[in-house]
Design a protein around this motif. Structure first.
Motif, PDB file in Angstrom:
ATOM      1  N   SER A  65       0.960  -0.826  -0.220  1.00 51.64           N
ATOM      2  CA  SER A  65       0.100  -0.448  -0.064  1.00 51.64           C
ATOM      3  C   SER A  65       0.498   1.418   0.159  1.00 51.64           C
ATOM      4  O   SER A  65       1.894   1.251   0.258  1.00 51.64           O
ATOM      5  CB  SER A  65      -0.561  -0.282   0.813  1.00 51.64           C
ATOM      6  N   THR A  66       0.173   2.379  -0.691  1.00 50.37           N
ATOM      7  CA  THR A  66       1.092   3.668  -0.161  1.00 50.37           C
ATOM      8  C   THR A  66       1.553   4.017   1.052  1.00 50.37           C
ATOM      9  O   THR A  66       2.465   4.665   1.295  1.00 50.37           O
ATOM     10  CB  THR A  66      -0.063   4.433  -1.492  1.00 50.37           C
ATOM     11  N   GLN A  67       1.009   3.514   2.157  1.00 48.51           N
ATOM     12  CA  GLN A  67       0.553   3.921   3.607  1.00 48.51           C
ATOM     13  C   GLN A  67       1.963   3.769   3.447  1.00 48.51           C
ATOM     14  O   GLN A  67       2.646   4.141   4.741  1.00 48.51           O
ATOM     15  CB  GLN A  67      -0.604   3.095   3.926  1.00 48.51           C
ATOM     16  N   ALA A  68       2.467   2.432   2.842  1.00 49.26           N
ATOM     17  CA  ALA A  68       3.903   2.237   3.438  1.00 49.26           C
ATOM     18  C   ALA A  68       5.175   3.148   2.976  1.00 49.26           C
ATOM     19  O   ALA A  68       6.378   3.214   3.558  1.00 49.26           O
ATOM     20  CB  ALA A  68       4.340   1.208   2.861  1.00 49.26           C
ATOM     21  N   ASN A  69       4.439   4.147   2.531  1.00 47.75           N
ATOM     22  CA  ASN A  69       5.431   5.239   1.994  1.00 47.75           C
ATOM     23  C   ASN A  69       6.751   5.009   1.224  1.00 47.75           C
ATOM     24  O   ASN A  69       8.348   5.268   1.582  1.00 47.75           O
ATOM     25  CB  ASN A  69       5.331   6.281   3.479  1.00 47.75           C
ATOM     26  N   MET A  70       6.237   4.157   0.236  1.00 52.83           N
ATOM     27  CA  MET A  70       7.864   3.490  -0.164  1.00 52.83           C
ATOM     28  C   MET A  70       8.478   4.046  -1.431  1.00 52.83           C
ATOM     29  O   MET A  70       7.534   4.898  -2.228  1.00 52.83           O
ATOM     30  CB  MET A  70       6.780   2.209  -1.023  1.00 52.83           C
ATOM     31  N   THR A  71       9.455   5.205  -1.345  1.00 53.64           N
ATOM     32  CA  THR A  71      10.520   6.365  -2.206  1.00 53.64           C
ATOM     33  C   THR A  71      11.447   5.987  -2.627  1.00 53.64           C
ATOM     34  O   THR A  71      11.526   6.419  -2.911  1.00 53.64           O
ATOM     35  CB  THR A  71      10.299   7.430  -1.011  1.00 53.64           C
ATOM     36  N   ASN A  72      12.127   4.510  -2.441  1.00 54.64           N
ATOM     37  CA  ASN A  72      13.305   4.129  -3.142  1.00 54.64           C
ATOM     38  C   ASN A  72      13.528   2.769  -4.082  1.00 54.64           C
ATOM     39  O   ASN A  72      12.647   2.257  -3.051  1.00 54.64           O
ATOM     40  CB  ASN A  72      14.515   5.026  -2.313  1.00 54.64           C
ATOM     41  N   PHE A  73      14.541   2.753  -4.336  1.00 54.77           N
ATOM     42  CA  PHE A  73      14.430   1.490  -5.088  1.00 54.77           C
ATOM     43  C   PHE A  73      15.417   0.422  -3.876  1.00 54.77           C
ATOM     44  O   PHE A  73      15.151  -0.977  -3.838  1.00 54.77           O
ATOM     45  CB  PHE A  73      15.634   1.429  -6.155  1.00 54.77           C
ATOM     46  N   ARG A  74      15.489   0.841  -3.106  1.00 55.30           N
ATOM     47  CA  ARG A  74      16.118  -0.097  -1.470  1.00 55.30           C
ATOM     48  C   ARG A  74      15.426  -0.646  -0.504  1.00 55.30           C
ATOM     49  O   ARG A  74      15.756  -2.034  -0.326  1.00 55.30           O
ATOM     50  CB  ARG A  74      17.653   0.641  -0.849  1.00 55.30           C
ATOM     51  N   THR A  75      14.588   0.205  -0.839  1.00 55.11           N
ATOM     52  CA  THR A  75      13.565  -0.080  -0.182  1.00 55.11           C
ATOM     53  C   THR A  75      12.471  -1.107  -1.194  1.00 55.11           C
ATOM     54  O   THR A  75      11.751  -2.360  -0.427  1.00 55.11           O
ATOM     55  CB  THR A  75      12.779   1.188   0.794  1.00 55.11           C
ATOM     56  N   ALA A  76      12.429  -1.607  -2.271  1.00 61.87           N
ATOM     57  CA  ALA A  76      11.118  -1.809  -3.711  1.00 61.87           C
ATOM     58  C   ALA A  76      12.360  -2.972  -2.791  1.00 61.87           C
ATOM     59  O   ALA A  76      11.196  -4.369  -3.083  1.00 61.87           O
ATOM     60  CB  ALA A  76      11.349  -0.886  -4.134  1.00 61.87           C
ATOM     61  N   ASN A  77      12.893  -3.434  -3.286  1.00 66.77           N
ATOM     62  CA  ASN A  77      14.075  -4.267  -3.269  1.00 66.77           C
ATOM     63  C   ASN A  77      13.842  -4.694  -2.519  1.00 66.77           C
ATOM     64  O   ASN A  77      13.450  -6.705  -1.923  1.00 66.77           O
ATOM     65  CB  ASN A  77      15.257  -4.081  -3.431  1.00 66.77           C
ATOM     66  N   PHE A  78      13.810  -4.330  -0.729  1.00 65.31           N
ATOM     67  CA  PHE A  78      13.144  -5.062   0.083  1.00 65.31           C
ATOM     68  C   PHE A  78      12.343  -5.861   0.779  1.00 65.31           C
ATOM     69  O   PHE A  78      11.939  -7.290   0.827  1.00 65.31           O
ATOM     70  CB  PHE A  78      13.645  -3.749   1.654  1.00 65.31           C
TER      71      PHE A  78
END
Length: 414
Positions: A122-135
């Motif tokens: 969800s957008t509520q998780a505040n995903m803003t960068n590729f490191r977090t996406a890969n996590f």
């Protein structure tokens, strides 16, 4: 121009079963909705398990995907009820296409109870960068619903540095939250309604003035015009004019906000975006935006528009300091339930008052609207009536052109 990875999905809100059906009929590729619990739109109506099952079957029969929002930030007391809820979903074989989740513990719980579940962050998780996406990819997340605070440049960079089979979804239309992607305590603080558990009262859109501590009751406007100001009042996001940029940035799902909106709003927005997206993918090289799509879209209630963070950081021009009210130039007056081609009479469920002599527009999925004057109108018993003032009364109306179930009648406000 580079070819888009795949045709962009049009993802529409479905606050209840009726809105789900309208979104599907008017051209959505996918719908998202909440159950009666654990969704961040507790006021949307949402659906019982039985309604969800009917809605999923309706959508799937028409090739439309269904995503369930389970995106609250859970407290300890939520875990057992959520466990029971997910177990019910599993046991009745709810054939959902994905679950939209923000809480890592809830992701883990869903994967434990429904191992085959597809997870969208969800957008509520505040995903803003590729490191977090890969996590998140390592933990089985198939799709990221991007934080609204990302620019196109950031999205393009992110797309290049995440696995190819990880998808990006982004909001393209609807209300913008003044806080960071919904992480707001204002509602909770002011009236004890927790935005992060689905009960936001939207106090950011209330009217504010300044009060000096020693002068209670004396209100001073924040602006000099003497009318007060809506200092936290963002314009609504609107990206219908920027379908090519969305596609080229790697967005595979264009999401419309609005589970608490009317069926007229859902139909109008979905219809307009459907036309724009289809036109772009038919011929990307020669795509030209048509102003009539924007004109149609603006017949639904709306605030002034902004492109949010996509092109730059928002400025004062992206706020409305005068009012938080919607612009409502058209009234939704009726929903077509049936049509008899023998006599040209439509069965219509009234939604707002109509009177003989009104000039109405008739809109429907996949077609241009037409205009006619109301000349003949009857009640259920076949008695001629001059006006239809009663909410949801059933009417028989003579139509100038053939209509279909789910077509809508609207009229310009006086």
């Amino acid at each position: 121009m580079n070819e888009p990875l795949k045709k962009m999905e049009l993802l529409a809100p479905a606050g209840d079963l009726e809105k789900l059906k309208i979104a599907v009929v008017y051209g959505a590729d996918a719908v998202y909705f909440g159950g009666e619990m654990f969704s961040l739109r507790a006021g949307a109506g949402n659906m019982t398990l039985e309604e969800m099952k009917e809605g999923v079957e309706f959508a799937h029969a028409r090739g439309v995907k269904c995503y369930l929002t389970v995106n609250i930030f859970a407290h300890n007391e939520d875990i057992q009820p959520l466990t029971d809820y997910l177990t019910q979903l599993r046991d009745i074989h709810m054939d959902l296409d994905a679950y939209i989740v923000s809480d890592p513990g809830i992701i883990d719980l869903i994967q434990e109870i429904i191992p085959e579940a597809e997870i969208h962050l969800s957008t509520q998780a505040n995903m803003t960068n590729f490191r977090t996406a890969n996590f998140w990819y390592k933990f089985g997340v198939k799709r990221i619903v991007l934080a609204r605070e990302l620019t196109f440049e950031e999205i393009r960079q992110l797309r290049q540095q995440i696995p190819e089979d990880m998808e990006l979804e982004a909001f393209v239309h609807g209300a913008m939250c003044i806080s960071y992607s919904g992480r707001c305590l204002l509602s909770n603080f002011m009236i004890e309604r927790d935005a992060n558990r689905g009960a936001c009262a939207h106090p950011c859109r209330w009217k504010y003035s300044l009060v000096e501590e020693q002068r209670p009751g004396e209100y001073y406007p924040v602006e000099e015009d003497g009318r007060g100001t809506y200092i936290l009042n963002s314009r609504d996001l609107c990206m219908i004019e920027h379908i090519p940029e969305l596609a080229e940035a790697g967005i595979v799902s264009a999401k419309i906000e609005g589970r608490m909106k009317s069926i007229f709003y859902v139909a109008t927005l979905v219809s307009a975006y459907r036309r724009a997206i289809d036109a772009y993918y038919e011929d990307p090289e020669h795509y030209i935006f048509r102003e009539e799509w924007m004109s149609e879209m603006m017949k639904a209630s709306h605030r002034e528009f902004t492109t949010g963070f996509y092109f730059h950081q928002p400025t004062n021009k992206d706020q409305n300091y005068q009012t938080s009210a919607y612009t409502r130039e058209y009234s939704f007056t009726g929903l077509v339930l049936d049509y008899d081609p023998e006599n040209g009479i439509a069965t219509v469920e009234q939604r707002n008052k109509m009177v003989l002599g009104d000039e109405i527009e008739v809109m429907g999925p996949g077609r241009d609207f037409f205009t006619q004057t109301l000349k003949e109108m009857y009640d259920e018993e076949g008695t001629p009536v001059q006006s239809a003032p009663h909410p949801q009364q059933i009417l028989r109306i003579r139509m100038d052109q053939p209509v279909r179930p789910y077509d809508m009648l609207r009229k310009k406000r006086g």
